[in-house]
Every structure is written in C-alpha cells, then in structure tokens.
Design a protein around this motif. Structure first.
Motif, PDB file in Angstrom:
ATOM      1  N   VAL A  46       8.805   4.195  11.510  1.00 43.83           N
ATOM      2  CA  VAL A  46       7.683   5.038  11.094  1.00 43.83           C
ATOM      3  C   VAL A  46       7.162   4.505   9.768  1.00 43.83           C
ATOM      4  O   VAL A  46       7.919   4.350   8.817  1.00 43.83           O
ATOM      5  N   GLU A  47       5.869   4.208   9.712  1.00 42.06           N
ATOM      6  CA  GLU A  47       5.251   3.774   8.459  1.00 42.06           C
ATOM      7  C   GLU A  47       4.774   5.010   7.700  1.00 42.06           C
ATOM      8  O   GLU A  47       4.115   5.886   8.271  1.00 42.06           O
ATOM      9  N   SER A  48       5.118   5.084   6.423  1.00 39.52           N
ATOM     10  CA  SER A  48       4.743   6.253   5.635  1.00 39.52           C
ATOM     11  C   SER A  48       4.498   5.866   4.190  1.00 39.52           C
ATOM     12  O   SER A  48       5.178   4.989   3.644  1.00 39.52           O
ATOM     13  N   LEU A  49       3.532   6.520   3.590  1.00 38.81           N
ATOM     14  CA  LEU A  49       3.252   6.280   2.178  1.00 38.81           C
ATOM     15  C   LEU A  49       4.433   6.701   1.308  1.00 38.81           C
ATOM     16  O   LEU A  49       4.731   6.064   0.295  1.00 38.81           O
ATOM     17  N   TYR A  50       5.133   7.747   1.721  1.00 37.90           N
ATOM     18  CA  TYR A  50       6.225   8.310   0.928  1.00 37.90           C
ATOM     19  C   TYR A  50       7.421   8.555   1.855  1.00 37.90           C
ATOM     20  O   TYR A  50       7.269   8.641   3.085  1.00 37.90           O
ATOM     21  N   PRO A  51       8.618   8.692   1.311  1.00 38.56           N
ATOM     22  CA  PRO A  51       9.778   8.987   2.156  1.00 38.56           C
ATOM     23  C   PRO A  51       9.624  10.333   2.857  1.00 38.56           C
ATOM     24  O   PRO A  51       9.024  11.266   2.321  1.00 38.56           O
ATOM     25  N   VAL A  52      10.152  10.418   4.064  1.00 38.85           N
ATOM     26  CA  VAL A  52      10.092  11.642   4.867  1.00 38.85           C
ATOM     27  C   VAL A  52      11.518  11.989   5.302  1.00 38.85           C
ATOM     28  O   VAL A  52      12.287  11.109   5.683  1.00 38.85           O
TER      29      VAL A  52
END
Length: 577
Positions: free
Chosen positions: A362-368
């Motif tokens: 999963v690509e994400s700007l911030y950690p999830v």
C-alpha cells in the motif's frame, strides 16, 4: 422438556443440584481432542463444562462468520451432552480470558472514536449484528430446547471496567431478544463495588476469585441475599507473560478453598485445562509496562496444556468425591507423547526479498495502522527510500504499538519495545548510503483488560520523525502471515535480519510433541502451515506444544519466522514441555 431454575439454589427439573464445573475453551484445543478432555472432566467428578465464546474468532473480519473446525462451538457442546455434562456459555462480547483484545474483534478499532463496552451506538450496532448470527448457533443448544446449556453469562467482569448500567441491561435484553431462554448470570470480583456495577436486573451475580473462598462467599451473601452462591472462576493457577516467571498455584490452599466452596455453594474451576494461544491470539496486560502472554495457556491447570492428568487433578478429585459419587469413565482416546529428535534446517529465505510474495503493498503519504488496512494480527512493515538521508541521528515513532525492528539499508540499527516507542532515540554510526529505511512492527497481542483497550491500534497510527522532522512517503506491507506457502527460498536469510527457516522432517507415527526453541531469538512457528504460536528467547516458555493432529505420517514441514536473525542450525522435538 428439561427445566433449569435459579431460586434459593439451582434446580434441575425441580430437584436441587450442585454445579461442579470445569472451565475449558474449545478454541484453545484442537477438536480432535475435545472428547478426551471432556471425558477427563467427567471422570474428575464434574457435571458441567464452562466456556467463553470469542467474538474475534467467530467474526474475524466484519461480516464474515465462522463456526467450523476449532470454532464449532455447537459440536463441542454436543459432545459434552453425549457425555451427560451440562454446559455454561459465556458468549462475549468481552471475555478477557488472557485472549487477544479480550475477545473483541480488531476491526472495531478501524473506526475513529470507537468506544467499547458502553452504549456507544456504532459499537452497539456491531454487537446487534453479531448476536443475531451467534444465537442462531447457540440458542438451539439450551436446555429448554433439549440441549445441555443451563445458563449463560452477560458480558464479563464489567464491574471492573465501567458503570454504564444501561449497557448491561441492553446486553441482557439483546440476548433474550435473540432467543436466550435459560437463566442469566453476571461475574465479577466480590470485593469493593464490582458486583454492584457489574449487575443486571434479574441476573444472578457470581464471583471470580482464587483464594479465601469462605470469606468471599460471606461477602457475596451480604450482597446477593438468599440466592445460590457460585464462584464462576475459581482460579487454581495463573497465566505467564514474556519476560516473567512461570506461575504455579498454592495446591493446599486451593484444596481447602474447593472444599469450602462446595460445602456452601457451587464452583467452576478456572482452568480445568488451559490449552494453547495458537497463532497470534494471546492477550496482554498493561499496568506499568506491556506484558504479553506467552503461547502456552497451561495456567497450572488440572490437565496440562496437552491434556495430561496432573497430581493436582487427583487431589481435586478426592475433594469432589466428598460431595458426589465419582463416575466410572472409560477414556476413549489413546494420546501419546513422543520425542522426534533433531532435524537440520534445510533452506532459508530473507523477508525483504519476499515482501511482495506475502503482501499487497500500500502506497501512503503517512504511516497507517493495521486496523485501517483491514489487518488484525501479525506484523506490518513500513518502508521508505530516502536518497537524501546520509545519517540517521534520531528517530521517534508516534502512536506506535508494540515492537519495532528498524533497519537501514537492510542492516539492523535499533529495536524498540513498549514505552521505548514513545520517546525519541539517538543513534550512533547510523550511516545511510542507499537511503532505505525499513520498520518491522509486531502486534504482540492486544491488551485484554482496562480502558487502555481503546488505544490498541497496532503498527504506527501516527508518524515517523527522522532527525527533527516528520517523514512522508511510505510503502506499507501488511504481513498477517496467514499463508506462507508463497515464500521464495531463492535468497537466503541473513544473520540479524528477519527471515524464514524451513525444516522437512519424517514422522512414522504422529504423536504430541514439543518443539524446543533454544538457540532461536523471537518469532512464530508454522507446522504444516498451521501457526502454533510465538516464541521469545527471554522466556519463561522455551518449548511450543505441537499436537499430533497437526502432524502426518511421512514428510512434514516446519517453518520458523525469526525476526531477530538469531538462529540455530537445527530444530529439536522433545516429549515433555
């Protein structure tokens, strides 16, 4: 039609009855062994078996229900009935039980602002939907419908958690609405205000305690009046946590208490057999520090983790024999222990070269956090390429649980655990040439007690601060490790890095055995793709129980996922825990 009533005492078909019960959780024992354990319960002199029902297994993912295999609670109850045993069901929503998240499903925490165990409507709606399905399975098992279930419990130890009396009344009404016809009880500690805050109108309060039985009953008598006295959890041992000591009970004290309890009332022995926290399903406690429970739920119970009769069993049997005739029970199962010896590791695989074989990134700007990615258990890896980063001087993880292994360019630089995650850490000589950062987070088991349960999102729910600023731009790999058959062994595991270690071994006759983890660091073990649980070199548990039904005659495959890269060249099976 049979009838069970709670008046000044317990009555079965209008005859006074003494309940002598043993606690045993079907979901901690392989179904092939249910009959054996229940036969041994009956031979002890018990006439009843008690079990929790864990919401987080029966609805592991929202709307996906499972009552098969180890989760066939109806099958378990029917075996008990075949043996002439009565049954007490404790159908959640919260069970505690040293079980992951106290039996609540992880996906409740996916919703921002979730409030547990109170009249918070989103939580209540999930419970409505679960009970509708659950009671279709368990309602037909009641004594009013020809089954062996004599009563059910509302919630569990609510008086230690909250004071929302409307919630307890709601759970009671919801059970009745969905078909509960047998009497209802609550269970709390007798001292202080717990019984008061944990009660529900019309439900019998029962007590949970492990000592001073006569005194506890005296306290309860003052609070409940002319109603039957029952210890719903007579704690005859205790559980272990990683880094702690192995706990054993006070046998002489427990024998005296059992005698006292049976002379005045009724008892459920907790635990008759504890069983095993297979997979990632152990719970944790959190007071001053995180204390994750070990894989074994031996509990110093009357039967060992693998169902062997103990000296404690025989002493308890003598006391029970004072109150009722002990039945003759022919044990139908022949269960053997065996030491299979040592086997060499045959091949290894590096985790970093297997991320896309095991996970959909999963690509994400911030950690999830895990929950937001529909992941409940296991591990999650956060990766970022930082070509501009030449040296990592400080790192801090915000809103992170429970344990982090941090790597720069594939080399381990830092391990953080529990409270260490909450503060910044300075690193020495953390030179970064390729600019690649990996953070492997482990869910060590969600806390199963106290209001900190609402703060149990796993992985990273906030941000990662590198040097003096938050870093953005991540690739996230959920690693629940529910299926490891796609592991590619073409790139070998390396010392100090997480990896998989496979061993092929031959078995002529499947038998119960114990895998020794000496020489290994930390991780989980799969036997023929079944996750038998966690190990950790800090102990106190050093061997993992491998039940015979998981093995097959001929070739078997064992895989160790080792997160620290601390390894031995072989695995060893012993016949004792």
């Amino acid at each position: 039609m049979n009838k069970f009533e709670i008046k000044d005492d317990f009555y079965l078909d209008d005859k006074r009855i003494k309940i002598i019960s043993g606690g045993m959780h079907y979901f901690r024992i392989l179904p092939e062994y249910w009959r054996d354990r229940l036969e041994k319960l009956k031979a002890l002199g018990c006439n009843t078996v008690e079990t929790y029902i864990p919401w987080n297994l029966h609805e592991k993912h929202k709307g996906a229900f499972d009552f098969s295999g180890m989760l066939d609670v109806a099958g378990y109850v029917k075996i008990a009935q075949e043996l002439g045993l009565m049954v007490i069901l404790r159908p959640s929503p919260y069970i505690c039980g040293e079980w992951e998240f106290g039996g609540l499903p992880y996906w409740l925490l996916k919703e921002d602002g979730m409030k547990l165990r109170c009249m918070y409507e989103p939580y209540i709606q999930h419970l409505r939907e679960y009970y509708k399905v659950l009671f279709e399975v368990i309602a037909p098992l009641q004594i009013t419908k020809g089954g062996p279930v004599i009563f059910m419990q509302i919630e569990n130890e609510y008086g230690y958690y909250g004071d929302d009396s409307a919630y307890m009344e709601f759970v009671k009404d919801l059970m009745i609405e969905n078909g509960c016809e047998v009497p209802l009880v609550t269970a709390d500690g007798p001292w202080g205000e717990a019984i008061e805050y944990g009660k529900a109108e019309g439900a019998l309060p029962t007590g949970n305690f492990g000592s001073k039985g006569r005194a506890q009953f005296e306290v309860m008598r003052k609070k409940i009046g002319n109603k039957p006295l029952m210890c719903m959890e007579f704690w005859v041992g205790w559980f272990d946590y990683w880094g702690g000591e192995h706990n054993t009970g006070d046998l002489d004290g427990h024998l005296k208490d059992l005698d006292d309890l049976l002379s005045e009332g009724h008892v459920n022995i907790y635990m008759f057999e504890g069983g095993t926290n297979f997979g990632f399903m152990n719970g944790s406690n959190y007071y001053e520090n995180l204390e994750p429970d070990v894989t074994s739920y031996d509990y110093d119970a009357l039967l060992t983790e693998d169902g062997q009769i103990t000296p404690k069993y025989k002493e308890f049997q003598k006391i029970i024999g004072k109150y009722q005739d002990l039945p003759e029970v022919d044990l139908s199962c022949s269960i053997k222990r065996k030491a299979y010896g040592a086997f060499e590791v045959t091949r290894t695989a590096d985790l970093f070269h297997n991320l896309e074989n095991l996970s959909e990134p999963v690509e994400s700007l911030y950690p999830v956090c895990m929950e937001k990615l529909d992941q409940g258990y296991g591990y999650i890896l956060y990766e970022s390429n930082l070509p501009e980063l030449k040296r990592l001087e400080k790192i801090r993880l915000w809103k992170a649980n429970d344990r982090a292994n941090i790597f720069l360019d594939g080399k381990p630089v830092l391990t953080l655990y529990d409270r260490e995650l909450l503060s910044g850490h300075e690193l020495e000589n953390a030179v970064c040439s390729a600019g690649k950062l990996d953070i492997l987070m482990e869910n060590m088991g969600r806390v199963n007690f106290t209001p900190i349960m609402e703060e149990q999102r796993k992985g990273i729910d906030g941000g990662v601060q590198l040097n003096d600023r938050l870093h953005f731009g991540w690739t996230i790999y959920p690693l629940p490790l529910e299926d490891i058959t796609n592991v590619d062994y073409s790139v070998c595991a390396k010392a100090g890095r997480p990896g998989f270690y496979e061993c092929q071994f031959e078995v002529e006759e499947p038998a119960d055995t114990f895998l020794d983890t000496e020489g290994w660091g930390k991780g989980v073990v799969f036997v023929n793709n079944f996750n038998i649980g966690r190990f950790w070199e800090i102990g106190p548990q050093k061997r993992l129980y491998v039940p015979a039904p998981l093995l097959k005659k001929g070739r078997n495959t064992l895989v160790i996922f080792e997160t620290e890269g601390i390894v031995s060249d072989a695995i060893r099976f012993y016949e004792t825990p």
